[in-house]
Design a protein around this motif. Structure first.
Motif, PDB file in Angstrom:
ATOM      1  N   SER A 340       0.833  -1.210   0.000  1.00  0.00           N
ATOM      2  CA  SER A 340       0.000   0.000   0.000  1.00  0.00           C
ATOM      3  C   SER A 340       0.866   1.258   0.000  1.00  0.00           C
ATOM      4  CB  SER A 340      -0.938   0.002   1.215  1.00  0.00           C
ATOM      5  OG  SER A 340      -0.216   0.126   2.428  1.00  0.00           O
ATOM      6  N   VAL A 341       1.982   1.212   0.716  1.00  0.00           N
ATOM      7  CA  VAL A 341       2.886   2.367   0.735  1.00  0.00           C
ATOM      8  C   VAL A 341       3.561   2.534  -0.619  1.00  0.00           C
ATOM      9  CG1 VAL A 341       5.004   3.298   1.754  1.00  0.00           C
ATOM     10  CG2 VAL A 341       3.250   2.300   3.225  1.00  0.00           C
ATOM     11  N   LYS A 342       3.973   1.413  -1.239  1.00  0.00           N
ATOM     12  CA  LYS A 342       4.598   1.498  -2.568  1.00  0.00           C
ATOM     13  C   LYS A 342       3.626   2.045  -3.603  1.00  0.00           C
ATOM     14  CE  LYS A 342       8.220  -2.003  -2.136  1.00  0.00           C
ATOM     15  NZ  LYS A 342       8.755  -3.287  -2.653  1.00  0.00           N
ATOM     16  N   LYS A 343       2.359   1.675  -3.481  1.00  0.00           N
ATOM     17  CA  LYS A 343       1.348   2.206  -4.399  1.00  0.00           C
ATOM     18  C   LYS A 343       1.255   3.726  -4.256  1.00  0.00           C
ATOM     19  CE  LYS A 343      -3.015   1.890  -3.441  1.00  0.00           C
ATOM     20  NZ  LYS A 343      -4.391   1.404  -3.180  1.00  0.00           N
ATOM     21  N   ALA A 344       1.306   4.189  -3.017  1.00  0.00           N
ATOM     22  CA  ALA A 344       1.265   5.636  -2.798  1.00  0.00           C
ATOM     23  C   ALA A 344       2.502   6.317  -3.369  1.00  0.00           C
ATOM     24  CB  ALA A 344       1.156   5.925  -1.301  1.00  0.00           C
ATOM     25  N   GLY A 348       3.223   9.387  -6.397  1.00  0.00           N
ATOM     26  CA  GLY A 348       3.865  10.647  -6.024  1.00  0.00           C
ATOM     27  C   GLY A 348       3.618  11.089  -4.607  1.00  0.00           C
ATOM     28  N   ILE A 349       3.091  10.200  -3.756  1.00  0.00           N
ATOM     29  CA  ILE A 349       2.834  10.542  -2.355  1.00  0.00           C
ATOM     30  C   ILE A 349       4.018  10.063  -1.523  1.00  0.00           C
ATOM     31  CG2 ILE A 349       1.286  10.230  -0.386  1.00  0.00           C
ATOM     32  CD1 ILE A 349      -0.937   9.602  -2.391  1.00  0.00           C
ATOM     33  N   SER A 350       4.711  10.968  -0.863  1.00  0.00           N
ATOM     34  CA  SER A 350       5.891  10.609  -0.080  1.00  0.00           C
ATOM     35  C   SER A 350       5.490  10.012   1.261  1.00  0.00           C
ATOM     36  CB  SER A 350       6.774  11.835   0.147  1.00  0.00           C
ATOM     37  OG  SER A 350       6.122  12.757   1.007  1.00  0.00           O
ATOM     38  N   ALA A 351       6.461   9.382   1.928  1.00  0.00           N
ATOM     39  CA  ALA A 351       6.205   8.803   3.248  1.00  0.00           C
ATOM     40  C   ALA A 351       5.810   9.885   4.246  1.00  0.00           C
ATOM     41  CB  ALA A 351       7.442   8.050   3.727  1.00  0.00           C
ATOM     42  N   ILE A 375       6.161   5.453  16.803  1.00  0.00           N
ATOM     43  CA  ILE A 375       7.429   5.642  16.093  1.00  0.00           C
ATOM     44  C   ILE A 375       7.719   4.476  15.163  1.00  0.00           C
ATOM     45  CG2 ILE A 375       9.919   5.805  16.406  1.00  0.00           C
ATOM     46  CD1 ILE A 375       8.525   8.354  17.031  1.00  0.00           C
ATOM     47  N   THR A 376       7.369   3.265  15.608  1.00  0.00           N
ATOM     48  CA  THR A 376       7.636   2.090  14.772  1.00  0.00           C
ATOM     49  C   THR A 376       6.888   2.164  13.445  1.00  0.00           C
ATOM     50  OG1 THR A 376       5.901   0.934  16.008  1.00  0.00           O
ATOM     51  CG2 THR A 376       8.175   0.545  16.683  1.00  0.00           C
ATOM     52  N   VAL A 377       5.666   2.686  13.470  1.00  0.00           N
ATOM     53  CA  VAL A 377       4.883   2.818  12.243  1.00  0.00           C
ATOM     54  C   VAL A 377       5.508   3.876  11.341  1.00  0.00           C
ATOM     55  CG1 VAL A 377       2.629   3.441  11.302  1.00  0.00           C
ATOM     56  CG2 VAL A 377       2.766   2.039  13.369  1.00  0.00           C
ATOM     57  N   GLN A 378       5.873   5.020  11.932  1.00  0.00           N
ATOM     58  CA  GLN A 378       6.498   6.073  11.126  1.00  0.00           C
ATOM     59  C   GLN A 378       7.799   5.583  10.486  1.00  0.00           C
ATOM     60  OE1 GLN A 378       6.705  10.018  12.940  1.00  0.00           O
ATOM     61  NE2 GLN A 378       5.305   9.363  14.553  1.00  0.00           N
ATOM     62  N   ASP A 379       8.624   4.921  11.286  1.00  0.00           N
ATOM     63  CA  ASP A 379       9.912   4.440  10.771  1.00  0.00           C
ATOM     64  C   ASP A 379       9.719   3.420   9.654  1.00  0.00           C
ATOM     65  OD1 ASP A 379      11.222   6.071  12.507  1.00  0.00           O
ATOM     66  OD2 ASP A 379      11.732   4.520  13.963  1.00  0.00           O
ATOM     67  N   TRP A 384      10.122   1.710   3.964  1.00  0.00           N
ATOM     68  CA  TRP A 384       9.559   1.226   2.697  1.00  0.00           C
ATOM     69  C   TRP A 384       9.818   2.233   1.581  1.00  0.00           C
ATOM     70  CZ3 TRP A 384       4.569  -0.399   5.651  1.00  0.00           C
ATOM     71  CH2 TRP A 384       4.743  -1.698   6.141  1.00  0.00           C
ATOM     72  N   GLU A 385       9.820   3.517   1.923  1.00  0.00           N
ATOM     73  CA  GLU A 385      10.150   4.530   0.923  1.00  0.00           C
ATOM     74  C   GLU A 385      11.622   4.424   0.522  1.00  0.00           C
ATOM     75  OE1 GLU A 385       9.232   9.220   0.358  1.00  0.00           O
ATOM     76  OE2 GLU A 385      10.305   8.664   2.175  1.00  0.00           O
ATOM     77  N   LEU A 386      12.489   4.158   1.502  1.00  0.00           N
ATOM     78  CA  LEU A 386      13.917   4.029   1.204  1.00  0.00           C
ATOM     79  C   LEU A 386      14.201   2.837   0.291  1.00  0.00           C
ATOM     80  CD1 LEU A 386      15.542   4.856   4.675  1.00  0.00           C
ATOM     81  CD2 LEU A 386      15.517   6.272   2.607  1.00  0.00           C
ATOM     82  N   GLU A 387      13.398   1.778   0.439  1.00  0.00           N
ATOM     83  CA  GLU A 387      13.569   0.622  -0.442  1.00  0.00           C
ATOM     84  C   GLU A 387      13.406   1.026  -1.907  1.00  0.00           C
ATOM     85  OE1 GLU A 387      10.923  -2.476   0.623  1.00  0.00           O
ATOM     86  OE2 GLU A 387      11.927  -2.943   2.516  1.00  0.00           O
TER      87      GLU A 387
END
Length: 421
Positions: A340-344, A348-351, A375-379, A384-387
């Motif tokens: 879901s994060v990769k789809k965002a 063009g939606i950043s973390a 914090i664990t969710v934010q990190d 996933w964005e860094l991947e």
């Protein structure tokens, strides 16, 4: 409520840290008041915990010296980048009367030095601890956590629900008086209390900041209530050094400190079986007053999201970075996953944008958490964005052929290089 300072460390990195909200209040007190406060080892230990890392390091460097040292000797160890921070730390310690106000000699004042030495070597008074009574075995840490949470949430829920037509449980009269005097609530028609704009901002603070904001107002009322300020501060500091889960006696408490017991029960800092009891238990709200530990029991973290909304637009926006599992008329349940994060990210939606949206639209109940979003969710969202960003593609071009290449091809061979073109 508190100011932000920058601290430079040996690796060259700068870290932001907030100065504790109690320090300006203490700096405004007279030298006589602070000297009386420092006669108690538990107060010195708590004060040490409230200070910034540089101030703590300076105290430890000088604590065991029997005489003052030249200020120039200490200054010689300070880097050029660290001089503003070093100077600020000296100013803070001088205002708190832990260091003498001198530009020539540096030392820890004798009262603080003696008491703090006792505190860190196991001496001094940290409350009269009682042996565990089998008849009171039902009062354990879990029980105290439930009690503290219930009392604290009663206060916050009353503030949130004021003026909404609901009838939440009322805190005690003493708590309501303090909420009004601190400007968090105000009187409206027929003596009813309603939350103010300052009160709404208060709800967005962490529980630790909220608690100290109320306690600071409590400290400002000591003179009006004819209470000894040193006794009030000393008792709060003593509570912060007590052991969670242990029971303590009230026998050695002063008149002021005995009067404080019922006030602190109202805020969930202390549990007693009855007002006349000679025993009390400090809760986690009390034992973490001067520490960095969370003042309320920590909760487990998962990546599930519950959105209480029937707004199609909000639901559609959430669906950009949350994988929905269930949909109900006024509730959507979803999970934040890698996909879901990769789809965002592909859209063009950043973390940081996803995190910011979740935090800005958080349910009022979530705003009691510190941090608001675990914090664990934010990190994990950022990881996933860094991947996705581990490799970056960039357009390139080959080197152009020299413009004089044709002349090179037609030039006769050089005598020194028989094999050249």
């Amino acid at each position: 409520m508190s100011s932000t300072r920058s601290y430079v460390y040996a690796d060259g990195k700068v870290q932001q840290q907030k100065a504790h909200a109690l320090l300006p209040f203490l700096q405004s007190q007279s030298q006589n008041t602070l000297t009386k406060l420092y006669s108690n080892p538990s107060s010195c230990l708590s004060m040490f915990r409230l200070l910034d890392p540089i101030s703590r390091q300076l105290i430890m460097n000088l604590l065991w010296l029997e005489s003052a040292i030249p200020a120039s000797t200490m200054a010689a160890w300070v880097t050029w980048e660290g001089k503003p921070i070093y100077t600020e730390a000296l100013t803070t310690l001088a205002k708190l009367h832990i260091f003498p106000n001198s530009a020539i000699k540096l030392a820890v004042v004798p009262t603080f030095q003696t008491s703090f030495r006792q505190a860190i070597t196991g001496g001094g008074s940290f409350g009269v601890s009682l042996e565990k009574d089998d008849k009171r075995s039902d009062v354990d840490i879990e029980f105290l956590d439930v009690f503290a949470l219930e009392r604290w949430e009663t206060i916050l829920h009353y503030m949130v629900s004021s003026g909404s037509g609901q009838n939440p449980t009322k805190p005690s009269v003493r708590v309501l008086f303090l909420l009004q005097r601190s400007g968090l609530m105000t009187t409206v028609g027929q003596g009813l209390l309603q939350i103010t704009s300052t009160g709404f901002q208060f709800l967005l603070h962490s529980p630790h900041e909220q608690l100290w904001e109320l306690l600071l107002q409590y400290l400002h009322l000591t003179e009006e209530r004819q209470m000894d300020l040193v006794d009030v501060l000393g008792f709060l500091f003593m509570l912060s050094t007590m052991e969670l889960g242990r029971e303590y006696s009230t026998e050695r408490l002063s008149k002021t400190q005995t009067a404080m017991l019922e006030d602190l029960v109202d805020y969930g800092l202390i549990w007693r079986r009855k007002p006349s009891s000679k025993r009390f238990h400090p809760t986690r709200l009390a034992t973490t007053l001067t520490s960095s530990s969370p003042p309320l029991p920590s909760q487990s973290t998962n990546y599930r999201m519950y959105a209480y909304t029937d707004n199609p637009l909000q639901t559609a926006i959430l669906n950009l970075f949350v994988a929905f599992k269930y949909r109900f008329p006024n509730l959507v349940v979803g999970t934040t996953t890698r996909d879901s994060v990769k789809k965002a990210l592909l859209n063009g939606i950043s973390a940081d944008q996803s995190i910011s949206y979740l935090m800005s639209h958080a349910h009022p109940q979530m705003r009691k958490n510190n941090p608001l979003l675990p914090i664990t969710v934010q990190d994990q969202i950022r990881l996933w964005e860094l991947e996705k960003n581990r490799l970056k593609s960039q357009e390139g071009m080959g080197l152009p052929l020299p413009l004089h290449l044709p002349s090179l091809l037609t030039r006769p061979p050089s005598p020194s290089h028989p094999h050249s073109l």
